[in-house]
Motif scaffolding. Sequence first.
Motif, PDB file in Angstrom:
ATOM      1  N   ARG A   2      56.353  16.956 -23.405  1.00 31.13           N
ATOM      2  CA  ARG A   2      57.385  16.853 -24.431  1.00 31.13           C
ATOM      3  C   ARG A   2      56.761  16.520 -25.785  1.00 31.13           C
ATOM      4  O   ARG A   2      57.191  17.034 -26.805  1.00 31.13           O
ATOM      5  CB  ARG A   2      58.377  15.758 -24.058  1.00 31.13           C
ATOM      6  CG  ARG A   2      59.419  15.523 -25.109  1.00 31.13           C
ATOM      7  CD  ARG A   2      60.795  15.953 -24.692  1.00 31.13           C
ATOM      8  NE  ARG A   2      61.099  15.564 -23.334  1.00 31.13           N
ATOM      9  CZ  ARG A   2      61.860  16.267 -22.539  1.00 31.13           C
ATOM     10  NH1 ARG A   2      62.350  17.405 -22.964  1.00 31.13           N
ATOM     11  NH2 ARG A   2      62.112  15.863 -21.324  1.00 31.13           N
ATOM     12  N   LEU A   3      55.751  15.707 -25.763  1.00 30.87           N
ATOM     13  CA  LEU A   3      55.103  15.355 -27.021  1.00 30.87           C
ATOM     14  C   LEU A   3      54.460  16.583 -27.645  1.00 30.87           C
ATOM     15  O   LEU A   3      54.590  16.819 -28.850  1.00 30.87           O
ATOM     16  CB  LEU A   3      54.048  14.268 -26.786  1.00 30.87           C
ATOM     17  CG  LEU A   3      53.289  13.825 -28.038  1.00 30.87           C
ATOM     18  CD1 LEU A   3      54.242  13.203 -29.049  1.00 30.87           C
ATOM     19  CD2 LEU A   3      52.191  12.845 -27.676  1.00 30.87           C
ATOM     20  N   SER A   8      66.400   4.465 -27.528  1.00 33.58           N
ATOM     21  CA  SER A   8      67.136   5.707 -27.670  1.00 33.58           C
ATOM     22  C   SER A   8      68.508   5.426 -28.263  1.00 33.58           C
ATOM     23  O   SER A   8      69.433   6.187 -28.066  1.00 33.58           O
ATOM     24  CB  SER A   8      67.263   6.398 -26.316  1.00 33.58           C
ATOM     25  OG  SER A   8      67.729   5.488 -25.347  1.00 33.58           O
ATOM     26  N   SER A  40      58.903   9.639 -22.575  1.00 32.96           N
ATOM     27  CA  SER A  40      58.934  11.071 -22.319  1.00 32.96           C
ATOM     28  C   SER A  40      57.626  11.553 -21.710  1.00 32.96           C
ATOM     29  O   SER A  40      56.580  10.911 -21.829  1.00 32.96           O
ATOM     30  CB  SER A  40      59.184  11.828 -23.622  1.00 32.96           C
ATOM     31  OG  SER A  40      60.498  11.614 -24.056  1.00 32.96           O
ATOM     32  N   ASP A  98      64.231  14.477 -29.160  1.00 33.60           N
ATOM     33  CA  ASP A  98      63.899  14.386 -27.750  1.00 33.60           C
ATOM     34  C   ASP A  98      65.143  14.663 -26.906  1.00 33.60           C
ATOM     35  O   ASP A  98      66.166  14.016 -27.057  1.00 33.60           O
ATOM     36  CB  ASP A  98      63.365  12.977 -27.460  1.00 33.60           C
ATOM     37  CG  ASP A  98      62.647  12.928 -26.134  1.00 33.60           C
ATOM     38  OD1 ASP A  98      63.119  13.580 -25.195  1.00 33.60           O
ATOM     39  OD2 ASP A  98      61.621  12.255 -26.054  1.00 33.60           O
ATOM     40  N   ALA A 100      57.094  18.713 -29.036  1.00 33.82           N
ATOM     41  CA  ALA A 100      57.628  18.142 -30.263  1.00 33.82           C
ATOM     42  C   ALA A 100      56.667  18.355 -31.423  1.00 33.82           C
ATOM     43  O   ALA A 100      57.085  18.669 -32.538  1.00 33.82           O
ATOM     44  CB  ALA A 100      57.899  16.656 -30.062  1.00 33.82           C
ATOM     45  N   LEU A 111      57.971   7.737 -32.909  1.00 32.37           N
ATOM     46  CA  LEU A 111      57.839   7.399 -31.495  1.00 32.37           C
ATOM     47  C   LEU A 111      58.556   6.080 -31.302  1.00 32.37           C
ATOM     48  O   LEU A 111      58.304   5.116 -32.015  1.00 32.37           O
ATOM     49  CB  LEU A 111      56.374   7.242 -31.119  1.00 32.37           C
ATOM     50  CG  LEU A 111      55.561   8.523 -31.049  1.00 32.37           C
ATOM     51  CD1 LEU A 111      54.082   8.205 -30.974  1.00 32.37           C
ATOM     52  CD2 LEU A 111      55.996   9.315 -29.843  1.00 32.37           C
ATOM     53  N   GLY A 141      60.961  14.441 -36.500  1.00 33.10           N
ATOM     54  CA  GLY A 141      61.058  14.463 -35.048  1.00 33.10           C
ATOM     55  C   GLY A 141      61.271  13.065 -34.505  1.00 33.10           C
ATOM     56  O   GLY A 141      60.944  12.076 -35.157  1.00 33.10           O
ATOM     57  N   TYR A 142      61.823  12.999 -33.328  1.00 30.96           N
ATOM     58  CA  TYR A 142      62.083  11.691 -32.709  1.00 30.96           C
ATOM     59  C   TYR A 142      61.854  11.826 -31.211  1.00 30.96           C
ATOM     60  O   TYR A 142      62.545  12.605 -30.543  1.00 30.96           O
ATOM     61  CB  TYR A 142      63.517  11.260 -32.995  1.00 30.96           C
ATOM     62  CG  TYR A 142      63.820   9.808 -32.670  1.00 30.96           C
ATOM     63  CD1 TYR A 142      63.989   8.873 -33.682  1.00 30.96           C
ATOM     64  CD2 TYR A 142      63.946   9.372 -31.359  1.00 30.96           C
ATOM     65  CE1 TYR A 142      64.269   7.552 -33.411  1.00 30.96           C
ATOM     66  CE2 TYR A 142      64.220   8.050 -31.055  1.00 30.96           C
ATOM     67  CZ  TYR A 142      64.389   7.147 -32.092  1.00 30.96           C
ATOM     68  OH  TYR A 142      64.678   5.839 -31.813  1.00 30.96           O
ATOM     69  N   VAL A 143      60.871  11.121 -30.723  1.00 32.62           N
ATOM     70  CA  VAL A 143      60.535  11.207 -29.300  1.00 32.62           C
ATOM     71  C   VAL A 143      60.486   9.792 -28.739  1.00 32.62           C
ATOM     72  O   VAL A 143      59.983   8.877 -29.395  1.00 32.62           O
ATOM     73  CB  VAL A 143      59.162  11.881 -29.096  1.00 32.62           C
ATOM     74  CG1 VAL A 143      58.774  11.872 -27.626  1.00 32.62           C
ATOM     75  CG2 VAL A 143      59.195  13.299 -29.627  1.00 32.62           C
TER      76      VAL A 143
END
Lengths: 225, 225
Positions: free
Chosen positions: A113-114, A88, A109, A129, A117, A84, A103-105
């Motif tokens: 979306r979370l 970006s 967001s 993301d 993900a 998290l 994963g990359y969020v």
Amino acid sequence: MKEKRQVLIIDDHPLFREGIKTIISRNGRFEVIDEAGTGREGFEKASQLKPDVVLLDISLPDETGMEVARKIRHHLPHTRIMILSMHSKIDYIVEAFQSGATGYVIKESAAERLAQALEAVASGEYFLDSSISHEVIAKLMNSPVKEAKVSDAGYGKLTSREQEIMRMLAEGASKGQIAEQLCISVKTVENHRANIMRKLDIHSAMELVRYAARLGLIDVDLWKE
Amino acid sequence: MKEKRQVLIIDDHPLFREGIKTIISRNGRFEVIDEAGTGREGFEKASQLKPDVVLLDISLPDETGMEVARKIRHHLPHTRIMILSMHSKIDYIVEAFQSGATGYVIKESAAERLAQALEAVASGEYFLDSSISHEVIAKLMNSPVKEAKVSDAGYGKLTSREQEIMRMLAEGASKGQIAEQLCISVKTVENHRANIMRKLDIHSAMELVRYAARLGLIDVDLWKE
DNA sequence: GGGTGGCCGGGAGAATTTCCCGGGAGAAAT
DNA sequence: ATTTCTCCCGGGAAATTCTCCCGGCCACCC
């Protein structure tokens, strides 16, 4: 009914952790089993609890998220790591995945979306993301055009001598070095520096570096190699 | 009712063009105004018709899609270019966006994805086929490009408290602010700071900021507005 | 001549840095 | 249980730096 996926949250902001927990609690397929506020604590809890997914903030008080990710990845190969981040920037993203993230969020967001993900990461899929695509692409299109618009309201009010000294200051030169190189006394350098600070309304070395970076006097990108 | 977005298709397979046309025709917001089978023909029609979006195949008989994209980009800055490709290799993707593409979709994608991509591209957003993320990430993870995993020797030798204070220092916090926020005396902050500087072998605020920036503790890009 | 502004330095006091010191807490080793 | 170690927390004192104010010098312009 299948077991819920177990999630560990590592983030130094309690309020943010709360937010994440409520989001996850709305999703029946995941449950938050514990949380941590530092990298060390997070790694210990991860080692002990062996969660399915670790939600990992990139900036922690003691270690970077990348370091924690590497350690978790090494000790718990089956635990998926989702980063998290507030950033970006492509560099962070690259390093995150190279550190073993799945994963990359980004934190801005939406909640859905979370969840999306989490589903992907928990099942072993990579997740990037989608709101990051824009940044990534912009980076790819990276035009090396660096407009050095060295024109700021305050900066223009500096005399040439002051601008010269400011550059050296921003580059990290000490007062003694500047005095020696310019063949003037340290005292004079101090006076110039004080005048610069007053004219630009800045009050610390940090702000001075920032100001210089914004004007393009120094190239901060070089710092990142 | 608003005008429909005009789309030009450039692809050397007539059957594929037909497929695209039927897909687009099901979406009321776009219409195919013409089509071309070669790069040269495509560029001429684009120059003449000035479509809103060009759907461009990457492999054409006479020129590569990249070359066509560059020419269109140059002569028609307002025309969005969306690359259609069978390949999800990262190298193609990078080159496509560097050639001026605004979107990248692989041909195996579902029809809805194309519509979604068209919407995004037509409104000026970048679009990267999400089914590509996996490839991109896989590429990133074993990318030989990234070296220097300087999660750094020196930084690891800092205690968690020292790392915490170092971050605050790098973010521009004054000693007084740190002391207040951490509920410790200014004196202690000074001692921590001295220890940090000694362990990291840095000797100025400037170097500290640089060090922090290199480690990603602070985001220097934010300084550039 | 007189005024202005940049550049150069000094002085004194305030503030900060630097280096050294020791106590307490907690963890790990013995 | 005791020792040892490290870390966090502060203090003291000397050295250094910062801040503000001062004056001299010089160039340039009314």
